[in-house]
Motif scaffolding. Sequence first.
Motif, mmCIF file in Angstrom:
data_model
loop_
_atom_site.group_PDB
_atom_site.id
_atom_site.type_symbol
_atom_site.label_atom_id
_atom_site.label_comp_id
_atom_site.label_asym_id
_atom_site.label_seq_id
_atom_site.Cartn_x
_atom_site.Cartn_y
_atom_site.Cartn_z
ATOM 1 N N ALA A 4 0.836 -1.197 0.000
ATOM 2 C CA ALA A 4 0.000 0.000 0.000
ATOM 3 C C ALA A 4 0.875 1.253 0.000
ATOM 4 C CB ALA A 4 -0.924 0.000 1.203
ATOM 5 N N ALA A 5 1.946 1.240 0.756
ATOM 6 C CA ALA A 5 2.860 2.389 0.791
ATOM 7 C C ALA A 5 3.510 2.583 -0.578
ATOM 8 C CB ALA A 5 3.910 2.204 1.872
ATOM 9 N N TRP A 6 3.895 1.495 -1.205
ATOM 10 C CA TRP A 6 4.530 1.567 -2.529
ATOM 11 C C TRP A 6 3.537 2.107 -3.572
ATOM 12 C CZ3 TRP A 6 3.676 -1.143 -7.149
ATOM 13 C CH2 TRP A 6 4.655 -0.953 -8.122
ATOM 14 N N ILE A 12 1.627 9.353 -5.820
ATOM 15 C CA ILE A 12 2.110 10.704 -5.523
ATOM 16 C C ILE A 12 3.143 11.127 -6.566
ATOM 17 C CG2 ILE A 12 3.439 12.099 -3.872
ATOM 18 C CD1 ILE A 12 0.531 11.639 -3.075
ATOM 19 N N SER A 13 4.032 10.238 -6.928
ATOM 20 C CA SER A 13 5.062 10.532 -7.917
ATOM 21 C C SER A 13 4.438 10.888 -9.269
ATOM 22 C CB SER A 13 6.000 9.337 -8.070
ATOM 23 O OG SER A 13 6.950 9.578 -9.068
ATOM 24 N N GLN A 18 2.678 14.862 -13.320
ATOM 25 C CA GLN A 18 1.605 15.464 -14.111
ATOM 26 C C GLN A 18 1.454 16.950 -13.794
ATOM 27 O OE1 GLN A 18 -1.659 12.909 -13.091
ATOM 28 N NE2 GLN A 18 -1.188 11.421 -14.704
ATOM 29 N N SER A 19 1.601 17.287 -12.537
ATOM 30 C CA SER A 19 1.496 18.682 -12.116
ATOM 31 C C SER A 19 2.634 19.509 -12.725
ATOM 32 C CB SER A 19 1.521 18.778 -10.600
ATOM 33 O OG SER A 19 1.488 20.116 -10.181
#
Length: 118
Positions: A4-6, A12-13, A18-19
């Motif tokens: 789940a963390a991965w 997020i990455s 994209q941002s």
Amino acid sequence: MLTAAWIYSRYISRTQTQSKEADFIRTVESMKQVSQNYLDGERGYVKNWSAYISSNHMDMEEALDFLRTINTNEKRFIHIVDMDTYEAYSAYYPKGEEKIDTYVRYKDTNIEADLPFG
């Protein structure tokens, strides 16, 4: 839990990438608009100057003197170009030194920059 963390980390990455891409595209579009506005403004000056020179039936010397006087931007090069022969004269240079070979020099070369000139 580790999975789940991965997954969250990858999400997020990707979101940050994209941002950053969206920010870059907005910046490029903004610069494009600024450039277009500048070119439109310069084109407006040229049209006005051309109309004035034509309506006053100026010869080359009179036109160059007028352009030297009217030009408010010391870094602006103003050229009068005969589009048939590519002979050109620059209002940037003093009297007697106006003739330039900028356009004639490239007239017969086969480069992409020449396409708009014939």
